[in-house]
Design a protein around this motif. Structure first.
Motif, PDB file in Angstrom:
ATOM      1  N   LYS A   1     -24.689 -18.187  13.072  1.00 50.57           N
ATOM      2  CA  LYS A   1     -25.368 -18.582  14.303  1.00 50.57           C
ATOM      3  C   LYS A   1     -25.872 -20.018  14.179  1.00 50.57           C
ATOM      4  CE  LYS A   1     -27.033 -13.828  14.710  1.00 50.57           C
ATOM      5  NZ  LYS A   1     -28.231 -12.954  14.815  1.00 50.57           N
ATOM      6  N   PRO A   2     -25.999 -20.720  15.286  1.00 51.56           N
ATOM      7  CA  PRO A   2     -26.488 -22.106  15.223  1.00 51.56           C
ATOM      8  C   PRO A   2     -27.855 -22.229  14.546  1.00 51.56           C
ATOM      9  CG  PRO A   2     -25.532 -21.674  17.366  1.00 51.56           C
ATOM     10  CD  PRO A   2     -25.564 -20.359  16.644  1.00 51.56           C
ATOM     11  N   GLU A   3     -28.717 -21.247  14.737  1.00 48.11           N
ATOM     12  CA  GLU A   3     -30.057 -21.306  14.133  1.00 48.11           C
ATOM     13  C   GLU A   3     -30.026 -21.123  12.621  1.00 48.11           C
ATOM     14  OE1 GLU A   3     -29.021 -19.266  16.562  1.00 48.11           O
ATOM     15  OE2 GLU A   3     -29.868 -17.228  16.357  1.00 48.11           O
ATOM     16  N   GLU A   4     -28.856 -20.844  12.072  1.00 50.91           N
ATOM     17  CA  GLU A   4     -28.728 -20.717  10.619  1.00 50.91           C
ATOM     18  C   GLU A   4     -28.282 -22.029   9.969  1.00 50.91           C
ATOM     19  OE1 GLU A   4     -26.310 -17.071  10.815  1.00 50.91           O
ATOM     20  OE2 GLU A   4     -28.050 -16.055   9.940  1.00 50.91           O
ATOM     21  N   THR A   5     -28.250 -23.073  10.757  1.00 44.36           N
ATOM     22  CA  THR A   5     -28.017 -24.407  10.209  1.00 44.36           C
ATOM     23  C   THR A   5     -29.164 -24.768   9.272  1.00 44.36           C
ATOM     24  OG1 THR A   5     -26.736 -25.167  12.104  1.00 44.36           O
ATOM     25  CG2 THR A   5     -27.855 -26.848  10.800  1.00 44.36           C
ATOM     26  N   ALA A   6     -28.820 -25.078   8.023  1.00 43.29           N
ATOM     27  CA  ALA A   6     -29.849 -25.337   7.009  1.00 43.29           C
ATOM     28  C   ALA A   6     -29.179 -25.773   5.723  1.00 43.29           C
ATOM     29  CB  ALA A   6     -30.678 -24.073   6.758  1.00 43.29           C
ATOM     30  N   ASP A   7     -30.005 -26.202   4.790  1.00 46.80           N
ATOM     31  CA  ASP A   7     -29.559 -26.368   3.412  1.00 46.80           C
ATOM     32  C   ASP A   7     -29.775 -25.044   2.697  1.00 46.80           C
ATOM     33  OD1 ASP A   7     -30.943 -29.682   3.363  1.00 46.80           O
ATOM     34  OD2 ASP A   7     -28.852 -29.085   3.652  1.00 46.80           O
ATOM     35  N   TYR A   8     -28.773 -24.625   1.958  1.00 52.00           N
ATOM     36  CA  TYR A   8     -28.820 -23.344   1.264  1.00 52.00           C
ATOM     37  C   TYR A   8     -28.917 -23.592  -0.239  1.00 52.00           C
ATOM     38  CZ  TYR A   8     -27.778 -20.792   5.525  1.00 52.00           C
ATOM     39  OH  TYR A   8     -27.856 -20.249   6.784  1.00 52.00           O
ATOM     40  N   TYR A   9     -29.851 -22.861  -0.867  1.00 49.07           N
ATOM     41  CA  TYR A   9     -30.146 -23.048  -2.278  1.00 49.07           C
ATOM     42  C   TYR A   9     -30.086 -21.718  -3.025  1.00 49.07           C
ATOM     43  CZ  TYR A   9     -32.418 -27.303  -0.519  1.00 49.07           C
ATOM     44  OH  TYR A   9     -32.697 -28.502   0.105  1.00 49.07           O
ATOM     45  N   CYS A  10     -29.782 -21.778  -4.308  1.00 51.05           N
ATOM     46  CA  CYS A  10     -29.923 -20.605  -5.157  1.00 51.05           C
ATOM     47  C   CYS A  10     -30.908 -20.922  -6.287  1.00 51.05           C
ATOM     48  CB  CYS A  10     -28.592 -20.126  -5.708  1.00 51.05           C
ATOM     49  SG  CYS A  10     -27.719 -21.326  -6.731  1.00 51.05           S
ATOM     50  N   ALA A  11     -31.481 -19.869  -6.825  1.00 51.13           N
ATOM     51  CA  ALA A  11     -32.474 -20.018  -7.881  1.00 51.13           C
ATOM     52  C   ALA A  11     -32.635 -18.681  -8.592  1.00 51.13           C
ATOM     53  CB  ALA A  11     -33.807 -20.480  -7.297  1.00 51.13           C
ATOM     54  N   ALA A  12     -33.313 -18.709  -9.728  1.00 54.88           N
ATOM     55  CA  ALA A  12     -33.531 -17.504 -10.524  1.00 54.88           C
ATOM     56  C   ALA A  12     -34.987 -17.068 -10.439  1.00 54.88           C
ATOM     57  CB  ALA A  12     -33.153 -17.759 -11.976  1.00 54.88           C
ATOM     58  N   ASN A  13     -35.197 -15.770 -10.287  1.00 53.56           N
ATOM     59  CA  ASN A  13     -36.547 -15.210 -10.266  1.00 53.56           C
ATOM     60  C   ASN A  13     -37.002 -14.985 -11.703  1.00 53.56           C
ATOM     61  OD1 ASN A  13     -38.819 -13.427 -10.083  1.00 53.56           O
ATOM     62  ND2 ASN A  13     -38.194 -12.941  -7.996  1.00 53.56           N
ATOM     63  N   LEU A  14     -38.082 -15.658 -12.091  1.00 54.00           N
ATOM     64  CA  LEU A  14     -38.570 -15.556 -13.456  1.00 54.00           C
ATOM     65  C   LEU A  14     -39.511 -14.377 -13.662  1.00 54.00           C
ATOM     66  CD1 LEU A  14     -39.246 -19.297 -14.328  1.00 54.00           C
ATOM     67  CD2 LEU A  14     -37.125 -17.964 -14.533  1.00 54.00           C
ATOM     68  N   MET A  15     -39.852 -13.677 -12.578  1.00 51.17           N
ATOM     69  CA  MET A  15     -40.850 -12.627 -12.688  1.00 51.17           C
ATOM     70  C   MET A  15     -40.282 -11.221 -12.491  1.00 51.17           C
ATOM     71  SD  MET A  15     -43.969 -14.470 -10.636  1.00 51.17           S
ATOM     72  CE  MET A  15     -45.075 -13.107 -10.962  1.00 51.17           C
ATOM     73  N   ARG A  16     -39.135 -11.123 -11.827  1.00 50.18           N
ATOM     74  CA  ARG A  16     -38.612  -9.784 -11.503  1.00 50.18           C
ATOM     75  C   ARG A  16     -37.121  -9.724 -11.815  1.00 50.18           C
ATOM     76  NH1 ARG A  16     -42.871  -7.966  -8.346  1.00 50.18           N
ATOM     77  NH2 ARG A  16     -44.009  -9.639  -7.297  1.00 50.18           N
ATOM     78  N   THR A  17     -36.676  -8.538 -12.195  1.00 53.29           N
ATOM     79  CA  THR A  17     -35.248  -8.338 -12.463  1.00 53.29           C
ATOM     80  C   THR A  17     -34.611  -7.404 -11.451  1.00 53.29           C
ATOM     81  OG1 THR A  17     -35.795  -6.591 -14.028  1.00 53.29           O
ATOM     82  CG2 THR A  17     -35.467  -8.806 -14.925  1.00 53.29           C
ATOM     83  N   THR A  18     -35.371  -7.038 -10.418  1.00 46.04           N
ATOM     84  CA  THR A  18     -34.817  -6.199  -9.359  1.00 46.04           C
ATOM     85  C   THR A  18     -34.872  -6.951  -8.039  1.00 46.04           C
ATOM     86  OG1 THR A  18     -36.974  -5.182  -8.988  1.00 46.04           O
ATOM     87  CG2 THR A  18     -35.468  -4.048 -10.482  1.00 46.04           C
ATOM     88  N   ALA A  19     -33.991  -6.580  -7.139  1.00 46.43           N
ATOM     89  CA  ALA A  19     -33.905  -7.235  -5.841  1.00 46.43           C
ATOM     90  C   ALA A  19     -34.983  -6.673  -4.911  1.00 46.43           C
ATOM     91  CB  ALA A  19     -32.529  -7.015  -5.238  1.00 46.43           C
ATOM     92  N   GLN A  20     -35.738  -7.559  -4.260  1.00 46.33           N
ATOM     93  CA  GLN A  20     -36.811  -7.149  -3.366  1.00 46.33           C
ATOM     94  C   GLN A  20     -37.183  -8.343  -2.502  1.00 46.33           C
ATOM     95  OE1 GLN A  20     -40.611  -6.692  -5.872  1.00 46.33           O
ATOM     96  NE2 GLN A  20     -38.937  -6.532  -7.339  1.00 46.33           N
ATOM     97  N   PRO A  21     -38.049  -8.130  -1.500  1.00 47.03           N
ATOM     98  CA  PRO A  21     -38.452  -9.260  -0.638  1.00 47.03           C
ATOM     99  C   PRO A  21     -38.855 -10.473  -1.470  1.00 47.03           C
ATOM    100  CG  PRO A  21     -39.285  -7.234   0.263  1.00 47.03           C
ATOM    101  CD  PRO A  21     -38.630  -6.859  -1.043  1.00 47.03           C
ATOM    102  N   MET A  22     -38.442 -11.631  -0.983  1.00 47.60           N
ATOM    103  CA  MET A  22     -38.427 -12.818  -1.831  1.00 47.60           C
ATOM    104  C   MET A  22     -39.593 -13.754  -1.592  1.00 47.60           C
ATOM    105  SD  MET A  22     -34.383 -13.259  -1.193  1.00 47.60           S
ATOM    106  CE  MET A  22     -34.120 -14.744  -2.170  1.00 47.60           C
ATOM    107  N   ASP A  23     -40.191 -14.168  -2.688  1.00 48.66           N
ATOM    108  CA  ASP A  23     -41.257 -15.159  -2.679  1.00 48.66           C
ATOM    109  C   ASP A  23     -40.729 -16.368  -3.444  1.00 48.66           C
ATOM    110  OD1 ASP A  23     -44.779 -15.188  -3.707  1.00 48.66           O
ATOM    111  OD2 ASP A  23     -43.445 -16.786  -3.055  1.00 48.66           O
TER     112      ASP A  23
END
Length: 126
Positions: free
Chosen positions: A87-109
């Motif tokens: 969608k047009p509103e998804e225009t953005a820069d996309y980044y990846c990174a590693a979570n240093l506090m959790r090893t399971t997938a969950q809502p992201m901070d």
């Protein structure tokens, strides 16, 4: 030295698909939850999807659930984000990174994540 390099962005039309790649070095993917974020101009960074140690352990924010798919290839040390029906509103820069506090997938901070790549730009426009 841990490093992430994102690629696969580009200019697409609404409804098109893209597959983003996040190539990792200096770490083992299965030791971390890896997340994809995006940031549009003037907006805060938004966590959209992450994948835990197990490839079946995934999380998607509501706005992309059903359209985006996250996956990883441990042999290639790469995490992918397949994005469909963009969608047009998804225009953005996309980044990846590693979570240093959790090893399971969950809502992201974003504050829990580190080793940010430089991002790849996605533009969705007619």
């Amino acid at each position: 030295q841990v490093q992430f390099v994102e690629s696969g962005g580009g200019l697409v039309q609404p409804g098109d698909s893209l597959r983003l790649s996040c190539a990792a070095s200096g770490l083992t993917l299965d030791d971390y939850t890896i997340g994809w974020f995006r940031q549009a101009p003037g907006k805060e960074r938004e966590g959209i999807s992450c994948i835990g140690r197990s490839p079946r352990d995934t999380y998607y924010t509501d706005s992309v659930s059903g359209r985006f798919t996250i996956s990883k290839d441990n042999a290639k040390k790469t995490v992918y984000l397949q994005m469909n029906s963009l969608k047009p509103e998804e225009t953005a820069d996309y980044y990846c990174a590693a979570n240093l506090m959790r090893t399971t997938a969950q809502p992201m901070d974003a504050h829990e994540y580190a080793y940010w790549g430089k991002g790849t730009q996605v533009t969705v426009s007619p």
